[in-house]
Write a protein that holds these residues in place. Structure first.
Motif, PDB file in Angstrom:
ATOM      1  N   GLU A 206     -10.432   0.177  -2.537  1.00  0.00           N
ATOM      2  CA  GLU A 206     -10.421   0.977  -3.773  1.00  0.00           C
ATOM      3  C   GLU A 206     -10.711   0.137  -5.032  1.00  0.00           C
ATOM      4  OE1 GLU A 206      -7.857   0.270  -1.862  1.00  0.00           O
ATOM      5  OE2 GLU A 206      -6.114  -0.322  -3.042  1.00  0.00           O
ATOM      6  N   HIS A 207     -10.803  -1.176  -4.871  1.00  0.00           N
ATOM      7  CA  HIS A 207     -10.992  -2.037  -6.047  1.00  0.00           C
ATOM      8  C   HIS A 207     -12.403  -1.874  -6.611  1.00  0.00           C
ATOM      9  CE1 HIS A 207      -9.160  -5.378  -8.301  1.00  0.00           C
ATOM     10  NE2 HIS A 207     -10.419  -5.605  -8.624  1.00  0.00           N
ATOM     11  N   LEU A 208     -12.492  -1.546  -7.909  1.00  0.00           N
ATOM     12  CA  LEU A 208     -13.798  -1.235  -8.496  1.00  0.00           C
ATOM     13  C   LEU A 208     -14.610  -2.474  -8.865  1.00  0.00           C
ATOM     14  CD1 LEU A 208     -12.763   1.684 -10.888  1.00  0.00           C
ATOM     15  CD2 LEU A 208     -14.050   1.876  -8.754  1.00  0.00           C
ATOM     16  N   MET A 209     -13.944  -3.461  -9.473  1.00  0.00           N
ATOM     17  CA  MET A 209     -14.690  -4.637  -9.941  1.00  0.00           C
ATOM     18  C   MET A 209     -14.767  -5.647  -8.801  1.00  0.00           C
ATOM     19  SD  MET A 209     -13.011  -4.842 -13.700  1.00  0.00           S
ATOM     20  CE  MET A 209     -14.199  -5.756 -14.650  1.00  0.00           C
ATOM     21  N   ARG A 210     -15.921  -5.755  -8.154  1.00  0.00           N
ATOM     22  CA  ARG A 210     -16.047  -6.594  -6.964  1.00  0.00           C
ATOM     23  C   ARG A 210     -17.425  -7.235  -6.919  1.00  0.00           C
ATOM     24  NH1 ARG A 210     -14.021  -2.566  -3.135  1.00  0.00           N
ATOM     25  NH2 ARG A 210     -14.840  -3.784  -1.420  1.00  0.00           N
ATOM     26  N   TRP A 211     -17.467  -8.410  -6.358  1.00  0.00           N
ATOM     27  CA  TRP A 211     -18.726  -9.152  -6.275  1.00  0.00           C
ATOM     28  C   TRP A 211     -18.885  -9.733  -4.873  1.00  0.00           C
ATOM     29  CZ3 TRP A 211     -15.590  -8.923 -10.514  1.00  0.00           C
ATOM     30  CH2 TRP A 211     -16.188  -8.547 -11.727  1.00  0.00           C
ATOM     31  N   GLN A 212     -20.149  -9.930  -4.502  1.00  0.00           N
ATOM     32  CA  GLN A 212     -20.455 -10.527  -3.206  1.00  0.00           C
ATOM     33  C   GLN A 212     -20.164 -12.035  -3.269  1.00  0.00           C
ATOM     34  OE1 GLN A 212     -20.652 -10.191   0.121  1.00  0.00           O
ATOM     35  NE2 GLN A 212     -21.620  -8.239  -0.448  1.00  0.00           N
ATOM     36  N   SER A 213     -19.613 -12.573  -2.201  1.00  0.00           N
ATOM     37  CA  SER A 213     -19.350 -14.016  -2.161  1.00  0.00           C
ATOM     38  C   SER A 213     -19.533 -14.500  -0.729  1.00  0.00           C
ATOM     39  CB  SER A 213     -17.906 -14.296  -2.618  1.00  0.00           C
ATOM     40  OG  SER A 213     -17.023 -14.102  -1.538  1.00  0.00           O
ATOM     41  N   PRO A 214     -19.528 -15.807  -0.488  1.00  0.00           N
ATOM     42  CA  PRO A 214     -19.630 -16.297   0.900  1.00  0.00           C
ATOM     43  C   PRO A 214     -18.467 -15.812   1.763  1.00  0.00           C
ATOM     44  CG  PRO A 214     -19.929 -18.087  -0.669  1.00  0.00           C
ATOM     45  CD  PRO A 214     -19.502 -16.901  -1.463  1.00  0.00           C
TER      46      PRO A 214
END
Ligand code: AMP
Ligand code: ZN
Length: 487
Positions: A206-214
């Motif tokens: 449900e977390h809105l602020m998310r980024w791709q990472s290794p």
């Protein structure tokens, strides 16, 4: 000037002479706000304190790069990686996007600091604008062996770090006591040690602020952004790192650990911390429910206030305490500050119009020396103000013909007083901004009235003139056009 600038360093617990790493240049990083709610007066105190330091360093002739970040992601409710994301929670509450929350409260923060006449920083980086740098730093800390992955999150290994380095150097706390007093919080089983903290946090669905990472989709931990952004813009070692004292035990302690684990050096020569603004002896904070918004103080619309006080009065009130002492907000102190400010600003205005004599009966150099010594003693604004009041007293005595001033001294006195009060302390006459706005408004009204007259709409032009007269503004018409005077 005889004295040199000395600054108290939280890390060494000493006041020592300030020498920048690169001659003539100063790098200063100050932790900025978490923009999920309105800035309160306590926050303002911290940024006004650093504004005076920034201004004084500029006044001394340094080229200053002042970096102050905006935390717009990654700050969870508890400072220890527990609880909801502050932005997500507020976004739900206000039915807005997290980035709308960030925009709304960044604008509020800037407006508050503008009202207090603080200078903008040289760079104002955001956490969300530096995700790549934070991922890179996490990778390096992992590669150096001071962090571990656990279920998609990356944690800093405090136990491993503290075998080689002093983890609590800044707070001077006893590590064993700290360990014994730290509870394991629910949902933190992923951590190996109780003091471990997150560099990267796996995003829940449900977390809105998310980024791709290794390590999959997630978001950076709060402490990491300041390490990443300070080293990006100021280098691995810079001169001053600041923030409120409440940031020492966790945020800044963890920042130092991250920097050492990544760059093999602690980042700042001087760690500078401001003390808290209190209300009835208690820290002003949102969670304690005793916070004042600057707007409430300006309008007087608050149950603890008898009336409103102007932004410059509040700024002056704050400068009357040393930045490392607590400061308690009260009606009496604000009233006294209002009088003091008026006296000082009046002296600044008057000094240029003083009558001069052949010689001076007091030493302008001595007053200057005293003010500079105070500012050089860890930016001691209350002592500097006390000497500036003596200066104001002389201005009045010369004005009354009881002391005399030579033309050369008058020149020095006028420049000095105005530079210190306006440029360094950032105190300016109140009406300035208001007067400019009134002038702008009046010019607009006068041109609307001229338009009406040209169209032979005399009913409107007379209406404007009469209405203005009623509120005490007189319009005078002449061949050159119309002008106004406030009656
Ligand atoms: P925050 O937005 O909560 O991260 O706080 C921004 C800055 O304001 C930090 O440097 C805090 O240390 C500082 N601060 C918070 N409360 C107070 C207070 N009552 N007095 C002075 N500074 C404060
Ligand atoms: Zn920070």
């Amino acid at each position: 000037m005889n004295s040199e600038l000395k600054i108290y360093n939280t890390l060494s617990r000493e006041t020592s002479i300030f020498k920048p790493i690169h001659s003539g240049m100063v790098g200063m990083y100050v932790c900025g706000p978490t923009v999920y709610s309105n800035a309160h007066l306590g926050n303002a105190r911290t940024y006004i304190s650093f504004d005076v330091m920034f201004r004084y360093l500029l006044h001394l002739g340094y080229k200053v790069r002042y970096v102050r970040n905006i935390t717009d992601a990654g700050h969870l409710e508890g400072d220890r990686d527990e609880g909801e994301d502050k932005f997500a929670k507020k976004a739900k509450l206000e039915q807005l996007e997290p980035m709308e929350i960030v925009q709304k409260y960044s604008l509020d923060f800037h407006e508050v600091l503008r009202q207090f006449n603080t200078l903008p920083p040289s760079i104002e980086p955001t956490a969300t604008g530096h995700i790549i740098e934070q991922i890179e730093m996490t990778k390096k800390i992992l590669a150096n062996g001071y962090a571990y992955e656990s279920n998609g999150s990356i944690y800093f290994d405090v136990e491993k770090f503290s075998k080689e380095f002093n983890y609590t150097a800044l707070s001077n706390r006893n590590l064993d006591e700290l360990l014994n007093n730290t509870r394991t919080l629910d949902g933190q089983e992923e951590k190996k040690g109780r003091l471990d903290f997150a560099l990267w946090i796996k995003a829940k669905p449900e977390h809105l602020m998310r980024w791709q990472s290794p390590w999959g989709e997630g978001f950076p931990g709060w402490h990491l952004e300041c390490s990443a952004m300070s080293s990006k813009y100021l280098g691995n070692e810079f001169d001053i790192h600041g923030g409120g004292m409440d940031l020492v035990p966790t945020h800044h302690t963890n920042e130092i650990a991250q920097n050492i684990a990544c760059h093999h050096t602690q980042p700042a020569r001087f760690w500078v911390h401001t003390n808290m603004l209190t209300v009835n002896g208690q820290k002003m904070s949102k969670s304690l429910g005793n916070s004042f918004l600057p707007s409430e103080l300006f309008s007087g619309n608050h149950s603890l206030l008898e009336r409103g006080y102007s932004p410059m009065t509040v700024r002056f009130f704050m400068l009357q305490a040393h930045y490392r002492s607590t400061l308690d907000l009260s009606n009496d102190a604000l009233q006294a500050a209002e009088k003091g400010l008026a006296r000082l600003l009046n002296a600044c205005k008057l000094v240029a119009h003083l009558k001069t004599s052949n010689s001076s009966t007091f030493s302008v150099e001595e007053i200057k020396e005293k003010v500079y010594s105070a500012l050089n003693e860890d930016f001691n604004t209350p002592i500097a103000l006390a000497h500036l009041f003596d200066a104001a007293k002389y201005v009045n005595l010369v004005n009354d013909g009881k002391e005399s001033l030579s033309p050369a001294d008058k020149e020095i006195f006028a420049v000095f007083l105005n530079q210190i009060v306006t440029d360094v302390l950032g105190l300016k006459p109140e009406q300035e901004a208001g007067t400019e706005k009134i002038e702008g408004l009046m010019n607009m009204i006068i041109s609307m009235r001229a338009d009406a007259k040209n169209k032979k709409d005399f009913a409107t032009s007379d209406f404007i003139r009469d209405q203005l007269k009623e509120i005490g503004i007189e319009i005078k018409d002449s061949k050159e056009g119309s002008s106004f005077s406030i009656l």
